[in-house]
Write a protein that holds these residues in place. Structure first.
Motif, PDB file in Angstrom:
ATOM      1  N   ALA A   1     -48.815  10.765 -14.856  1.00 32.50           N
ATOM      2  CA  ALA A   1     -49.647   9.634 -14.435  1.00 32.50           C
ATOM      3  C   ALA A   1     -50.933  10.117 -13.785  1.00 32.50           C
ATOM      4  O   ALA A   1     -50.956  11.108 -13.045  1.00 32.50           O
ATOM      5  CB  ALA A   1     -48.870   8.747 -13.471  1.00 32.50           C
ATOM      6  N   GLY A   2     -52.014   9.394 -14.047  1.00 30.99           N
ATOM      7  CA  GLY A   2     -53.277   9.684 -13.384  1.00 30.99           C
ATOM      8  C   GLY A   2     -53.262   9.178 -11.951  1.00 30.99           C
ATOM      9  O   GLY A   2     -52.373   8.429 -11.539  1.00 30.99           O
ATOM     10  N   LEU A   3     -54.271   9.588 -11.185  1.00 35.18           N
ATOM     11  CA  LEU A   3     -54.383   9.210  -9.778  1.00 35.18           C
ATOM     12  C   LEU A   3     -55.735   8.544  -9.560  1.00 35.18           C
ATOM     13  O   LEU A   3     -56.787   9.156  -9.784  1.00 35.18           O
ATOM     14  CB  LEU A   3     -54.261  10.446  -8.887  1.00 35.18           C
ATOM     15  CG  LEU A   3     -52.927  11.203  -8.954  1.00 35.18           C
ATOM     16  CD1 LEU A   3     -53.083  12.603  -8.391  1.00 35.18           C
ATOM     17  CD2 LEU A   3     -51.849  10.427  -8.205  1.00 35.18           C
ATOM     18  N   ILE A   4     -55.697   7.286  -9.150  1.00 31.51           N
ATOM     19  CA  ILE A   4     -56.929   6.532  -8.905  1.00 31.51           C
ATOM     20  C   ILE A   4     -56.856   5.980  -7.497  1.00 31.51           C
ATOM     21  O   ILE A   4     -56.155   5.000  -7.215  1.00 31.51           O
ATOM     22  CB  ILE A   4     -57.095   5.398  -9.932  1.00 31.51           C
ATOM     23  CG1 ILE A   4     -57.132   5.962 -11.354  1.00 31.51           C
ATOM     24  CG2 ILE A   4     -58.365   4.601  -9.636  1.00 31.51           C
ATOM     25  CD1 ILE A   4     -57.172   4.899 -12.436  1.00 31.51           C
ATOM     26  N   GLY A   5     -57.574   6.629  -6.580  1.00 36.00           N
ATOM     27  CA  GLY A   5     -57.563   6.226  -5.184  1.00 36.00           C
ATOM     28  C   GLY A   5     -58.874   5.592  -4.770  1.00 36.00           C
ATOM     29  O   GLY A   5     -59.923   5.857  -5.370  1.00 36.00           O
ATOM     30  N   GLU A   6     -58.814   4.781  -3.723  1.00 29.09           N
ATOM     31  CA  GLU A   6     -60.014   4.099  -3.245  1.00 29.09           C
ATOM     32  C   GLU A   6     -61.111   5.093  -2.855  1.00 29.09           C
ATOM     33  O   GLU A   6     -62.279   4.909  -3.217  1.00 29.09           O
ATOM     34  CB  GLU A   6     -59.683   3.210  -2.051  1.00 29.09           C
ATOM     35  CG  GLU A   6     -60.910   2.521  -1.476  1.00 29.09           C
ATOM     36  CD  GLU A   6     -60.625   1.631  -0.281  1.00 29.09           C
ATOM     37  OE1 GLU A   6     -61.578   0.990   0.196  1.00 29.09           O
ATOM     38  OE2 GLU A   6     -59.461   1.578   0.160  1.00 29.09           O
ATOM     39  N   GLU A   7     -60.737   6.120  -2.121  1.00 27.71           N
ATOM     40  CA  GLU A   7     -61.762   7.065  -1.667  1.00 27.71           C
ATOM     41  C   GLU A   7     -62.289   7.922  -2.813  1.00 27.71           C
ATOM     42  O   GLU A   7     -63.465   8.275  -2.838  1.00 27.71           O
ATOM     43  CB  GLU A   7     -61.216   7.919  -0.531  1.00 27.71           C
ATOM     44  CG  GLU A   7     -60.673   7.126   0.653  1.00 27.71           C
ATOM     45  CD  GLU A   7     -61.560   5.976   1.081  1.00 27.71           C
ATOM     46  OE1 GLU A   7     -62.796   6.114   1.024  1.00 27.71           O
ATOM     47  OE2 GLU A   7     -61.028   4.917   1.468  1.00 27.71           O
ATOM     48  N   ALA A   8     -61.435   8.242  -3.767  1.00 29.10           N
ATOM     49  CA  ALA A   8     -61.906   8.975  -4.947  1.00 29.10           C
ATOM     50  C   ALA A   8     -62.899   8.131  -5.737  1.00 29.10           C
ATOM     51  O   ALA A   8     -63.898   8.642  -6.258  1.00 29.10           O
ATOM     52  CB  ALA A   8     -60.728   9.370  -5.828  1.00 29.10           C
ATOM     53  N   CYS A   9     -62.637   6.831  -5.816  1.00 27.12           N
ATOM     54  CA  CYS A   9     -63.548   5.935  -6.542  1.00 27.12           C
ATOM     55  C   CYS A   9     -64.868   5.750  -5.793  1.00 27.12           C
ATOM     56  O   CYS A   9     -65.903   5.505  -6.410  1.00 27.12           O
ATOM     57  CB  CYS A   9     -62.876   4.585  -6.779  1.00 27.12           C
ATOM     58  SG  CYS A   9     -61.581   4.621  -8.036  1.00 27.12           S
ATOM     59  N   ALA A  10     -64.822   5.860  -4.462  1.00 26.48           N
ATOM     60  CA  ALA A  10     -66.067   5.783  -3.697  1.00 26.48           C
ATOM     61  C   ALA A  10     -66.969   6.962  -4.046  1.00 26.48           C
ATOM     62  O   ALA A  10     -68.198   6.826  -4.120  1.00 26.48           O
ATOM     63  CB  ALA A  10     -65.761   5.762  -2.203  1.00 26.48           C
ATOM     64  N   ALA A  11     -66.364   8.119  -4.289  1.00 24.31           N
ATOM     65  CA  ALA A  11     -67.131   9.313  -4.662  1.00 24.31           C
ATOM     66  C   ALA A  11     -67.516   9.312  -6.142  1.00 24.31           C
ATOM     67  O   ALA A  11     -68.569   9.834  -6.519  1.00 24.31           O
ATOM     68  CB  ALA A  11     -66.323  10.565  -4.340  1.00 24.31           C
ATOM     69  N   ASP A  12     -66.651   8.722  -6.987  1.00 28.03           N
ATOM     70  CA  ASP A  12     -66.871   8.689  -8.433  1.00 28.03           C
ATOM     71  C   ASP A  12     -66.497   7.311  -8.964  1.00 28.03           C
ATOM     72  O   ASP A  12     -65.375   7.088  -9.398  1.00 28.03           O
ATOM     73  CB  ASP A  12     -66.016   9.769  -9.112  1.00 28.03           C
ATOM     74  CG  ASP A  12     -66.171   9.764 -10.628  1.00 28.03           C
ATOM     75  OD1 ASP A  12     -67.064   9.050 -11.149  1.00 28.03           O
ATOM     76  OD2 ASP A  12     -65.385  10.464 -11.298  1.00 28.03           O
TER      77      ASP A  12
ATOM     78  N   LEU B   1     -50.919  11.384  -0.357  1.00 28.57           N
ATOM     79  CA  LEU B   1     -50.299  10.502  -1.347  1.00 28.57           C
ATOM     80  C   LEU B   1     -50.521  11.042  -2.755  1.00 28.57           C
ATOM     81  O   LEU B   1     -49.609  11.013  -3.593  1.00 28.57           O
ATOM     82  CB  LEU B   1     -50.860   9.081  -1.213  1.00 28.57           C
ATOM     83  CG  LEU B   1     -50.473   8.327   0.067  1.00 28.57           C
ATOM     84  CD1 LEU B   1     -51.319   7.071   0.220  1.00 28.57           C
ATOM     85  CD2 LEU B   1     -48.995   7.965   0.068  1.00 28.57           C
ATOM     86  N   ASN B   2     -51.723  11.533  -3.028  1.00 27.58           N
ATOM     87  CA  ASN B   2     -51.998  12.132  -4.335  1.00 27.58           C
ATOM     88  C   ASN B   2     -51.024  13.270  -4.634  1.00 27.58           C
ATOM     89  O   ASN B   2     -50.463  13.359  -5.740  1.00 27.58           O
ATOM     90  CB  ASN B   2     -53.425  12.663  -4.383  1.00 27.58           C
ATOM     91  CG  ASN B   2     -54.467  11.584  -4.614  1.00 27.58           C
ATOM     92  OD1 ASN B   2     -54.136  10.463  -4.986  1.00 27.58           O
ATOM     93  ND2 ASN B   2     -55.718  11.924  -4.383  1.00 27.58           N
ATOM     94  N   GLU B   3     -50.841  14.132  -3.664  1.00 25.83           N
ATOM     95  CA  GLU B   3     -49.948  15.279  -3.859  1.00 25.83           C
ATOM     96  C   GLU B   3     -48.519  14.826  -4.168  1.00 25.83           C
ATOM     97  O   GLU B   3     -47.876  15.317  -5.098  1.00 25.83           O
ATOM     98  CB  GLU B   3     -49.940  16.147  -2.593  1.00 25.83           C
ATOM     99  CG  GLU B   3     -51.239  16.879  -2.325  1.00 25.83           C
ATOM    100  CD  GLU B   3     -51.225  17.572  -0.973  1.00 25.83           C
ATOM    101  OE1 GLU B   3     -50.153  17.583  -0.318  1.00 25.83           O
ATOM    102  OE2 GLU B   3     -52.278  18.098  -0.567  1.00 25.83           O
ATOM    103  N   GLY B   4     -48.037  13.884  -3.382  1.00 25.44           N
ATOM    104  CA  GLY B   4     -46.664  13.424  -3.554  1.00 25.44           C
ATOM    105  C   GLY B   4     -46.450  12.653  -4.839  1.00 25.44           C
ATOM    106  O   GLY B   4     -45.446  12.862  -5.546  1.00 25.44           O
ATOM    107  N   LEU B   5     -47.374  11.776  -5.178  1.00 24.08           N
ATOM    108  CA  LEU B   5     -47.235  10.970  -6.395  1.00 24.08           C
ATOM    109  C   LEU B   5     -47.367  11.836  -7.644  1.00 24.08           C
ATOM    110  O   LEU B   5     -46.701  11.577  -8.652  1.00 24.08           O
ATOM    111  CB  LEU B   5     -48.269   9.849  -6.399  1.00 24.08           C
ATOM    112  CG  LEU B   5     -48.091   8.792  -5.300  1.00 24.08           C
ATOM    113  CD1 LEU B   5     -49.286   7.850  -5.256  1.00 24.08           C
ATOM    114  CD2 LEU B   5     -46.794   7.995  -5.488  1.00 24.08           C
ATOM    115  N   ALA B   6     -48.213  12.846  -7.581  1.00 26.25           N
ATOM    116  CA  ALA B   6     -48.360  13.753  -8.726  1.00 26.25           C
ATOM    117  C   ALA B   6     -47.063  14.495  -9.004  1.00 26.25           C
ATOM    118  O   ALA B   6     -46.726  14.776 -10.162  1.00 26.25           O
ATOM    119  CB  ALA B   6     -49.495  14.738  -8.472  1.00 26.25           C
TER     120      ALA B   6
END
Length: 264
Positions: A63-74, A52-57
């Motif tokens: 636009a920035g990318l803020i994902g649940e799993e990315a937020c779990a790491a950071d 999803l990150n790849e496609g939305l980018a």
């Protein structure tokens, strides 16, 4: 349906077909992890977010990318939601259901500008149902305009997510609802709970924990369909605010009924 809306929907369907559904009921033990107490993550969550990150980018490079799993790491990543244009991504909502081989689960995406949700998408990978909303432009399911409707049941049907409510408050809510609301099982998946409100299956939904990726898409969808989602004090939900408690209802009048019962 404009080009961006169509492209996001197409991307979600592709990820569902190529990443999520092949893993459904087909996860090895080592492909399911506990990322925090009571919170699971699977290889499908991670792969879905990456795709999803790849496609939305590609769709909106600015636009920035803020994902649940990315937020779990950071965890600090979520703070970027208040400024600028950002994609907010829940790669699999209802991970515990998915990991146990049970529906419902979904993909949830919101486009947020300066902390205000501008558009949202929620896809059920099993049925293919796509819920979409755009700020000030209404809500649709599979491209058809929808308007929230009450169930018409003798007592309002309520799906109350009480897991994160303080035990004393929880029991008080249960006691106040007795004889006034029909308690329905919750789907443990916001991507399913919010459509139930619009479709007249549930009249009221209560949430205590309101993580942005879980709720930004559904809040916009219900509000744009003519229902009401708001904080217990009646204030509007903003995904960039870390607050607890929210009530969703199939109409503003039903919201008032639910708030009077549950919040006293």
């Amino acid at each position: 349906m404009d080009a961006l809306t169509r492209s996001v929907a197409d991307l979600m369907r592709q990820v569902a077909a190529e990443v999520i559904m092949p893993r459904f009921r087909n996860l090895a033990a080592h492909e399911v992890e506990e990322k925090s107490a009571g919170e699971q993550v699977t290889i499908a969550d991670k792969e879905s977010e990456a795709r999803l990150n790849e496609g939305l980018a590609r769709l909106l490079p600015e636009a920035g990318l803020i994902g649940e799993e990315a937020c779990a790491a950071d965890p600090g990543l979520i703070n970027k939601l208040s400024s600028g244009l950002n994609w907010l991504i829940d790669p699999i909502d209802g991970t515990s259901n998915f990991a146990s081989g049970n529906p419902p689960f979904g993909i949830m995406i919101a486009l947020v500008d300066g902390g205000e949700t501008q558009a949202s998408w929620m896809l059920d990978p099993i049925t293919g149902r796509l819920c979409h909303a755009a700020l000030g432009k209404g809500a649709t399911i599979d491209g058809d305009r929808v308007h929230a409707r009450e169930s018409g049941a003798p007592l309002p049907i309520a799906g109350l997510s009480l897991l994160f409510v303080d035990p004393d408050r929880r029991q008080g809510m249960i006691d106040r609802a007795e004889g006034k609301l029909t308690m329905a099982p919750i789907p443990r998946c916001a991507a399913e709970q919010y459509p139930r409100i619009v479709l007249g299956q549930h009249d009221i939904a209560l949430f205590e924990r309101t993580l942005a990726w879980d709720h930004a898409p559904g809040v916009l969808f219900v509000n744009e369909a003519g229902g009401r989602v708001a904080r217990p004090d009646g204030s509007a939900y903003r995904p960039d605010q870390d607050r607890k408690g929210m009530l969703a209802a199939s109409s503003p009048a039903m919201w008032d009924v639910g708030a009077a019962i549950l919040y006293g």
